[in-house]
Design an enzyme around this catalytic site. Structure first.
Site, PDB file in Angstrom:
ATOM      1  N   ASP A   1     -53.375 -31.332  24.637  1.00 26.81           N
ATOM      2  CA  ASP A   1     -52.993 -31.023  23.261  1.00 26.81           C
ATOM      3  C   ASP A   1     -51.551 -30.528  23.269  1.00 26.81           C
ATOM      4  O   ASP A   1     -50.863 -30.580  24.290  1.00 26.81           O
ATOM      5  CB  ASP A   1     -53.946 -29.979  22.658  1.00 26.81           C
ATOM      6  CG  ASP A   1     -54.242 -30.268  21.185  1.00 26.81           C
ATOM      7  OD1 ASP A   1     -53.268 -30.412  20.432  1.00 26.81           O
ATOM      8  OD2 ASP A   1     -55.423 -30.366  20.816  1.00 26.81           O
TER       9      ASP A   1
ATOM     10  N   CYS B   1     -35.519 -34.748  24.237  1.00 28.09           N
ATOM     11  CA  CYS B   1     -36.764 -35.405  24.622  1.00 28.09           C
ATOM     12  C   CYS B   1     -36.547 -36.842  25.028  1.00 28.09           C
ATOM     13  O   CYS B   1     -37.469 -37.507  25.482  1.00 28.09           O
ATOM     14  CB  CYS B   1     -37.776 -35.289  23.494  1.00 28.09           C
ATOM     15  SG  CYS B   1     -38.568 -33.681  23.514  1.00 28.09           S
TER      16      CYS B   1
END
Length: 727
Positions: free
Chosen positions: A429, A395
């Site tokens: 979300d 990430c």
């Protein structure tokens, strides 16, 4: 300068011994074109046996006597796999492991050491050193005055270790050395000097004590000699000869009379031309020598040259074993005895000489030169626009939050959420929720290029990371699709790499009852994996914005994977620091969700690419609330703060730090590594939960009991204002 040629040959270095560390350094200085090198070692910190007695005596610390294979392998451009071989099939060219996929090789070098030859399993062998040291530490903590320590073995190693233990333990206990004969093969002068040192330091020597039987008792060991003598020892150590590892007998390799790998003068197997061996595991049939680390050290340069030559079909170099090796035995009192042939010398200067030799050898593997990369030749005006070439994976490679928001804002308008057929939750979300025939599906996709050289472990970490978004929604996975990219290699190498990658992923998916139902594989520039997960919402769906003022904020895993992975790319991450990060990433959040649900969980998200504060900000925006975070309460991975303080951060760090501007930061410098780690991009990070404050401490304790040892309460939700403070 690193090779640009695709690998077409797999070379495996089995073991991290004294010869192989030299091979790795040599390959780092001059890479092998077209060869993928993999080093496999049970221990990623390989001990240097010559300094073990000095460590036991308290003269060296733990790191002084260990070579960290992680940065060394990175320097060599080699993969490092921390695993122990359980079988070798030399005809099939495969190495088997107990808990991971088998490994194929084209060329194999074995420098794994041997196993100790001791009696009946009682007592503790000194080799392998990595397994001896915990026993030694335990002895230091448990030993009581008057308890006896016995060592079996009257060679140089046994004497040096006995004297080192005497220095460490002072006079609290008797130390006895049991031996059939003292220093066989040493000159008489050296035997006299060392016998005198043993006597001067009150080490009892029982000569002619050939151990016949050892009986383990509740309070120690009863040791019987062939001549009927008996001795009771509370602690027993074996410093005796070595035997071949058990898997060698079934390998198909030719062995010498003692069962070690039979090698010729080029350190090549006498039965398999694609196998080499060095150190204790090798049997030099044409120039037999005793087992000694001295020979492994001297074999290293020849082994490195021959591994290079064998792949280019050039004549191999001969290894000429010295007939009279120099032996230096420290006496743990600032002196040492040196012996070679009939010559024996002693004195403090000999110890200083030995210390200099050992430290110089170890320094070669700690201070590694910076090897130049191929320069990018662009005009000066364009050169300034080049991004940092050290791009992070995981990430840390995620597109920054602000560019991502701008892209989403520029997309064509979509129908309002309530008008989209079946879409319950869309972008914003952790995962989308789509209703199909009454069931609310949870859908997400995630992936990245490899964050670790071990494809199997990368597959596991990617699966955990991809499942986290479904877990954070309170969902249960139903099925997964994979998109795997494998770099160009030979067909066999690509097949094995893809298998290891998917095996790791499938093991994790299976543990979560999520079948892999399909996908796509492709050839690309580097190893990468993405997984699309489809699941269903639970009976109590979770949303980011369901928190309330007064709720406690709880984090289940420590932060710092971005910094650690960035350091690993640069060869700057110690192996124990990297292993802690990988272990955290290879830990499912599923059990944590169950614990959180039992304690009235209200809102949840997983912490990934935008860091803790970035994902907390998403929760607060969705709820229209504020929060206070105590930086001193936030758990960090070992070594992460030190890496950030040294300027080693993820390539996404600068973008993520823009989120700090959203918070009122009290009594903290912006350069504080702890503060910067609050926006460190996480790969397979933990869960950030909001739950009632009166349930929070009980929940944290339950998480610790469930295996989330770093779970911590880090702050609270407020009615307004975003704050970060010391405590």
């Amino acid at each position: 300068m690193r090779s640009a040629a695709p690998p077409v040959l797999d070379m495996v270095l089995l073991g991290g011994g004294h010869s192989h560390v030299q091979v790795l350094r040599a390959f780092g200085m001059r890479p092998l074109e077209g060869v993928r090198v993999t080093v496999v070692s049970r221990e990623v910190f390989t001990p240097y046996s010559g300094m073990l007695p000095g460590h036991v005596a308290g003269l060296y610390d733990w790191r002084d006597i260990h070579i960290d294979l992680g940065p060394l392998a990175r320097f060599a451009g080699a993969r490092l796999i921390a695993a122990e071989a359980v079988a070798l099939d030399a005809d099939a060219r495969r190495i088997e492991f107990a808990d991971r996929p088998a490994l194929h090789y084209d060329v194999l070098s074995i420098n794994s050491g041997a196993v100790p030859a001791h009696h009946g399993g009682a007592g503790v062998p000194v080799k392998p050193i990595g397994r001896f040291l915990p026993h030694w530490r335990a002895l230091r903590e448990r030993i009581e005055p008057g308890q006896r320590v016995a060592l079996v073995g009257g060679g140089a190693g046994g004497i040096e270790l006995a004297l080192a233990m005497r220095r460490s333990l002072s006079d609290v206990c008797p130390i006895t050395l049991l031996t059939d004969s003292l220093l066989p093969g040493f000159p008489a002068g050296a035997v006299r000097r060392l016998a005198a040192a043993l006597a001067a330091h009150d080490v009892e020597v029982l000569q002619g004590f050939k151990v016949a039987e050892v009986q383990e008792l509740a309070d120690g060991n009863a040791i019987s000699a062939a001549d009927g003598r008996r001795l009771h020892a509370d602690f027993l150590f074996w410093v005796t000869g070595v035997e071949p590892p058990p898997w060698l007998q079934r390998s198909g390799l030719a062995t010498d009379s003692a069962g070690f790998v039979a090698v010729d003068r080029q350190l090549r197997s006498t039965s398999h031309a694609d196998v080499f061996a060095a150190g204790d595991v090798a049997g030099m049939v044409l120039q037999p020598r005793p087992k000694s680390g001295v020979f492994a050290v001297r074999q290293g340069p020849v082994l490195a040259a021959n591994l290079r030559r064998v792949v280019s079909d050039r004549p191999l170099r001969r290894y000429r074993a010295q007939r009279r090796a120099l032996a230096i035995v420290g006496t743990a009192d600032g002196s040492a005895v040196a012996a070679r042939g009939a010559l024996a010398l002693s004195g403090p200067w000999v110890w200083r000489w030995k210390d200099w030799i050992d430290r110089r050898f170890m320094a070669r593997f700690r201070v590694l030169p910076d090897m130049p990369e191929a320069p990018l030749r662009l005009p000066g005006r364009l050169q300034e626009r080049l991004p940092d070439p050290m791009r992070c994976g995981g990430c840390g490679a995620k597109l920054g939050a602000d560019p991502l928001r701008r892209v989403l804002a520029r997309l064509p308008d979509q129908a309002p959420l309530e008008a989209r057929r079946g879409v319950i939750v869309g972008i914003g979300d952790d995962a989308a929720v789509v209703r199909v025939s009454g069931a609310d599906l949870v859908m997400t996709v995630d992936g990245f290029r490899s964050v670790v050289d071990d494809a199997y472990r990368f597959g596991r970490i990617t699966a955990h990371h991809s499942l986290n978004d479904v877990i954070a929604m309170g969902g249960t996975g139903l099925a997964a699709l994979a998109m795997a990219t494998v770099p160009l290699m030979t067909e066999t190498m690509m097949e094995e790499e893809l298998f290891a990658l998917l095996k790791g992923a499938v093991e994790v998916l299976n543990a979560h009852d999520v079948p892999l139902v399909g996908g796509h594989s492709a050839e690309g520039g580097e190893l990468a994996l993405a997984l699309s997960i489809t699941g269903v919402e639970g009976e109590r769906p979770l949303r980011k914005g369901a928190c309330r003022p007064g709720d406690a904020l709880l984090l289940t895993k420590p932060l710092g994977t971005g910094a650690v992975l960035a350091a690993d790319m640069r060869g700057k991450a110690a192996s124990d620091v990297l292993d802690a990060a990988l272990s955290s990433m290879d830990h499912s959040n599923a059990a944590a969700l169950e614990v959180l649900r039992e304690h009235d969980l209200r809102a949840l998200t997983d912490v990934s690419g935008f860091g803790l504060l970035g994902h907390l900000g998403e929760m607060l925006r969705a709820a229209g609330l504020g929060a206070r975070v105590a930086v001193s309460a936030v758990p960090l991975l070992p070594g992460a703060a030190e890496l950030v303080a040294a300027g080693i951060v993820s390539s996404l760090q600068a973008n993520n730090e823009q989120a700090l501007g959203d918070y009122d930061i009290t009594s903290l410098a912006l350069a504080d590594p702890r503060l910067r780690l609050l926006v460190d991009p996480q790969t397979s990070g933990g869960l950030l939960a909001a739950l009632p404050s009166d349930r929070a401490e009980a929940c944290r304790a339950a998480l610790v009991a469930a295996g989330y040892s770093e779970a911590a309460l880090i702050g609270e939700v407020t009615a307004g204002g975003w704050q970060v403070m010391e405590r």
